[in-house]
Design an enzyme around this catalytic site. Structure first.
Site, short mmCIF file in Angstrom:
data_model
loop_
_atom_site.label_atom_id
_atom_site.label_comp_id
_atom_site.label_asym_id
_atom_site.label_seq_id
_atom_site.Cartn_x
_atom_site.Cartn_y
_atom_site.Cartn_z
N ASP A 182 -16.21 -39.64 0.62
CA ASP A 182 -15.88 -38.47 1.76
C ASP A 182 -14.70 -37.56 1.23
OD1 ASP A 182 -16.39 -37.19 4.05
OD2 ASP A 182 -15.06 -38.90 5.14
N HIS A 226 -18.11 -29.98 -2.84
CA HIS A 226 -19.05 -30.84 -3.27
C HIS A 226 -19.52 -31.00 -4.74
CE1 HIS A 226 -20.07 -31.58 0.91
NE2 HIS A 226 -20.28 -30.41 1.22
N LEU A 231 -26.47 -51.19 -15.32
CA LEU A 231 -25.88 -50.81 -13.97
C LEU A 231 -27.11 -50.17 -13.24
CD1 LEU A 231 -23.46 -50.19 -12.26
CD2 LEU A 231 -23.80 -47.87 -13.21
#
Ligand code: IPE
Ligand code: IPE
Ligand code: MG
Length: 251
Positions: A17, A34, A128
Site C-alpha cells: 500500500d 503504481h 518460490l
C-alpha cells in the site's frame, strides 16, 4: 556454542500500500506510483529468493479496487498486462511458480490468457511460489468456499455435519500451501482491507509507514528480524511453547 538459525517465515503475505501517496508527494499522477510499485515488487521477489522464503503472496488489486476512478483502474490493468508480458520469462528462469487468486472472470480476456499461460509455464517450479492476489477479496474467498460445500451437500456428496474447519479450509484459496507466517502492510494503515481473512488467523502482523515504492531489502529484513524475535503461541502458554521448541526435554 552454536545458535539456532533465526526462523525465516515460510510464507510471507504483503499488502503493498502507498503507491498513490508516493506519487502525490512528488506531484505526479497516481499511476507513476503504481509503476514505481511494480519495481518494488521485483526487489521483494529477489529478497524472498535470497532468504529462502517458500511462498510470497502479494495483494496487487482488491475486489474493492474496481470501484476506483476508471482511468486508474484502466492504468492498473495496462500495467498488469505489461508486467505479465515482460516479467514472466525472468520469473520462470529464477524458478518461481506463479499463481493468481481472486475473481478471474472480471479481467479482460487478454489478461486472463496471460495469467493462465504464466501459471502453465511455471507450474513445475519449486524455488518460490509467487501468489498474486488480484481482484481478490477475503470475504468473497470464504463465500465461494461455502458455496462449493453447499453444492456438494445438495448433490449428496457431503453431509452437512461434515462441514468443519478442515473441509471448509480445504476450499479456501491456497489450501495446499502453508498458512502465512508473517503479514506485512506498508503505507501506514493498520487494517487488513479484506485480504486473506481466513488464512491470516495466526499470522504475525507487521506494519510500517514506509510507502510501497520505497520498500527495499533493508526494510524487509527489519520485518524478518522482528518476526524472528516473536513468540508464536497458537493459544498455548509460553512454557508449553518453549517445551515444544526443545524436543530433548522430557515430558
Ligand atoms: C496500493 O496503493 C496499490 C493498489 C491498491 C492497487 P494505493 O493506490 O492504495 O496507494 P494509496 O494508499 O492511495 O497511497
Ligand atoms: C489494499 O489497499 C489493497 C491493495 C494493496 C491491493 P487499499 O488502498 O485498497 O486499502 P484501503 O482502501 O486503504 O483499506
Ligand atoms: Mg491504499
Amino acid at each position: 556454542m552454536t545458535t539456532a538459525p533465526a526462523p525465516v517465515p515460510r510464507h510471507l503475505a504483503i499488502i503493498m500500500d502507498g503507491n498513490g501517496r508516493w506519487a502525490q508527494q512528488r506531484h505526479r499522477p497516481r499511476l507513476i506510483g503504481h509503476r514505481a510499485g511494480a519495481r518494488a515488487v521485483k526487489r521483494c521477489v529477489e529478497f524472498c529468493l535470497q532468504q529462502g522464503i517458500e511462498v510470497l503472496t502479494l495483494f496487487a488489486f482488491s475486489s474493492e479496487n474496481w470501484n476506483r476512478p476508471a482511468d486508474e483502474v484502466g492504468g492498473l490493468m495496462k500495467l498488469f498486462l505489461g508486467a505479465l508480458e515482460r516479467e514472466v520469462d525472468e520469473l520462470h528462469r529464477l524458478g518461481a511458480r506463479l499463481r493468481f487468486i481472486g475473481e478471474r472472470d472480471r479481467f479482460a480476456p487478454q489478461i486472463l490468457d496471460r495469467m493462465q499461460a504464466a501459471e502453465t509455464l511455471t507450474a513445475g517450479n519449486t524455488r518460490l511460489q509467487l501468489v498474486i492476489a488480484a481482484s481478490y477479496g477475503g470475504r468473497q474467498d470464504i463465500a465461494r468456499a461455502a458455496r462449493t460445500l453447499a453444492e456438494d451437500v445438495a448433490a449428496g456428496r457431503l453431509q452437512a455435519d461434515q462441514i468443519n474447519e478442515a473441509t471448509l479450509g480445504a476450499q479456501i484459496a491456497l489450501a495446499d500451501l502453508p498458512a502465512p507466517d508473517l503479514f506485512i502492510r506498508t503505507g501506514g494503515e493498520l487494517r487488513i482491507s479484506n485480504f486473506l481473512l481466513w488464512q491470516l488467523a495466526y499470522a504475525e502482523l507487521w506494519f510500517t509507514d514506509a510507502l510501497w515504492p520505497d520498500v527495499d531489502a533493508a526494510l524487509l529484513q527489519q520485518a524478518l528480524d522482528e518476526y524472528a524475535r516473536r513468540e508464536r503461541r497458537f493459544g498455548l502458554t509460553s512454557a508449553q511453547v518453549r517445551h515444544h521448541a526443545n524436543p530433548g526435554t522430557p515430558s
